[in-house]
Design an enzyme around this catalytic site. Structure first.
Site, PDB file in Angstrom:
ATOM      1  N   ASP A  89       0.850  -1.199   0.000  1.00 50.91           N
ATOM      2  CA  ASP A  89       0.000   0.000   0.000  1.00 50.91           C
ATOM      3  C   ASP A  89       0.887   1.253   0.000  1.00 50.91           C
ATOM      4  O   ASP A  89       2.109   1.171   0.125  1.00 50.91           O
ATOM      5  CB  ASP A  89      -0.947  -0.011   1.211  1.00 50.91           C
ATOM      6  CG  ASP A  89      -0.214  -0.025   2.554  1.00 50.91           C
ATOM      7  OD1 ASP A  89       0.601   0.892   2.791  1.00 50.91           O
ATOM      8  OD2 ASP A  89      -0.443  -0.940   3.370  1.00 50.91           O
ATOM      9  N   HIS A 104       8.359  -5.251  -1.620  1.00 54.37           N
ATOM     10  CA  HIS A 104       7.528  -6.233  -2.320  1.00 54.37           C
ATOM     11  C   HIS A 104       6.681  -5.634  -3.435  1.00 54.37           C
ATOM     12  O   HIS A 104       5.732  -6.252  -3.904  1.00 54.37           O
ATOM     13  CB  HIS A 104       6.635  -6.976  -1.317  1.00 54.37           C
ATOM     14  CG  HIS A 104       7.429  -7.767  -0.320  1.00 54.37           C
ATOM     15  ND1 HIS A 104       6.962  -8.101   0.935  1.00 54.37           N
ATOM     16  CD2 HIS A 104       8.690  -8.288  -0.395  1.00 54.37           C
ATOM     17  CE1 HIS A 104       7.892  -8.798   1.585  1.00 54.37           C
ATOM     18  NE2 HIS A 104       8.945  -8.911   0.799  1.00 54.37           N
ATOM     19  N   GLY A 175       5.148  -4.085  13.266  1.00 54.37           N
ATOM     20  CA  GLY A 175       4.094  -4.884  12.642  1.00 54.37           C
ATOM     21  C   GLY A 175       4.568  -5.994  11.738  1.00 54.37           C
ATOM     22  O   GLY A 175       3.927  -6.276  10.735  1.00 54.37           O
TER      23      GLY A 175
END
Length: 231
Positions: A89, A104, A175
């Site tokens: 994102d 990625h 995270g």
């Protein structure tokens, strides 16, 4: 100015409403990874893959940066900050981070399927035009494919990311379970004197050097931000 490198994973964006890929109800739940996130899956059914990422983009455009994203960006007031993210994102960019390295790939870009990393054929999509019609061609005549690092493909930015981690005065990890390689291996590049902070609500065994703040991205960053921004 001291340098901070922030390594973020899927848990960074969960509070923004984006599911992780690997959780029980994650994004892969109804789509086998082999179908939508491998080169073989792309070759077998590019229409299915194109439509899957169209769907992900629609979800992503509805998401907004959370407090964790905003506080990472705010560190730039006093530090040279480089964000290295495993996420596809663009929430770090939306929050104002000025130097983001995507390991990625980027969901909001499409590329040539013949020459994936050639920027000449990269197209950045917009909220108004975030879907790609299956069969659309890139500038070199090959099919447009998602600018995503599929499973089994090389991670071209990992070397650049490792160089930044080597130069970091402070490393912050947010995270991520530190189970996904090669990204998890980046911790080994940190200078022995550089403190490493890990923000994640789940207990993670990451070695004695790592100081864990066992909170979510926003609450954990509030705590660490207050510590790092002391006058």
């Amino acid at each position: 100015m001291k340098k901070i490198v922030v390594l973020t994973g899927a848990g960074m964006s969960v509070e923004s409403g984006l599911k992780t890929f690997r959780d029980a109800d994650g994004l892969w739940e109804n789509y086998p990874v082999a179908q939508v996130a491998t080169h073989e899956g792309w070759e077998a059914d590019p229409t299915l893959v194109t439509n899957f990422y169209n769907m992900l983009r629609r979800k992503c455009w509805g998401a907004k940066p959370n407090e964790g994203h905003r506080l990472v960006a705010a560190l730039e007031e006093q530090y040279n900050v480089v964000v290295v993210t495993q996420n596809v994102d663009n929430l770090h960019e939306q929050a104002g981070s000025s130097h983001v390295i995507h390991l990625h790939g980027e969901l909001m870009k499409v590329c040539s399927s013949r020459d994936v990393d050639n920027p000449r054929y990269h197209i950045t999509l917009t909220p108004e035009n975030c879907e790609v019609e299956p069969g659309t061609k890139a500038g070199d005549g090959s099919l447009l494919r998602p600018f995503i690092v599929f499973f089994g493909e090389a991670v071209p930015n990992i070397t650049v990311a490792a160089e930044h981690v080597q130069q970091a005065d402070i490393l912050i990890v947010i995270g991520t379970s530190l189970n996904v390689y090669p990204a998890a291996g980046l911790l080994h590049y940190a200078h022995p004197s550089a403190p490493i902070y890990l923000i994640d609500p789940n207990p993670i065994s990451a070695g004695e050097r790592v100081q864990q703040i066992q909170k979510g991205a926003s609450e954990g960053m509030k705590e660490l931000y207050a510590q790092l921004m002391k006058p």
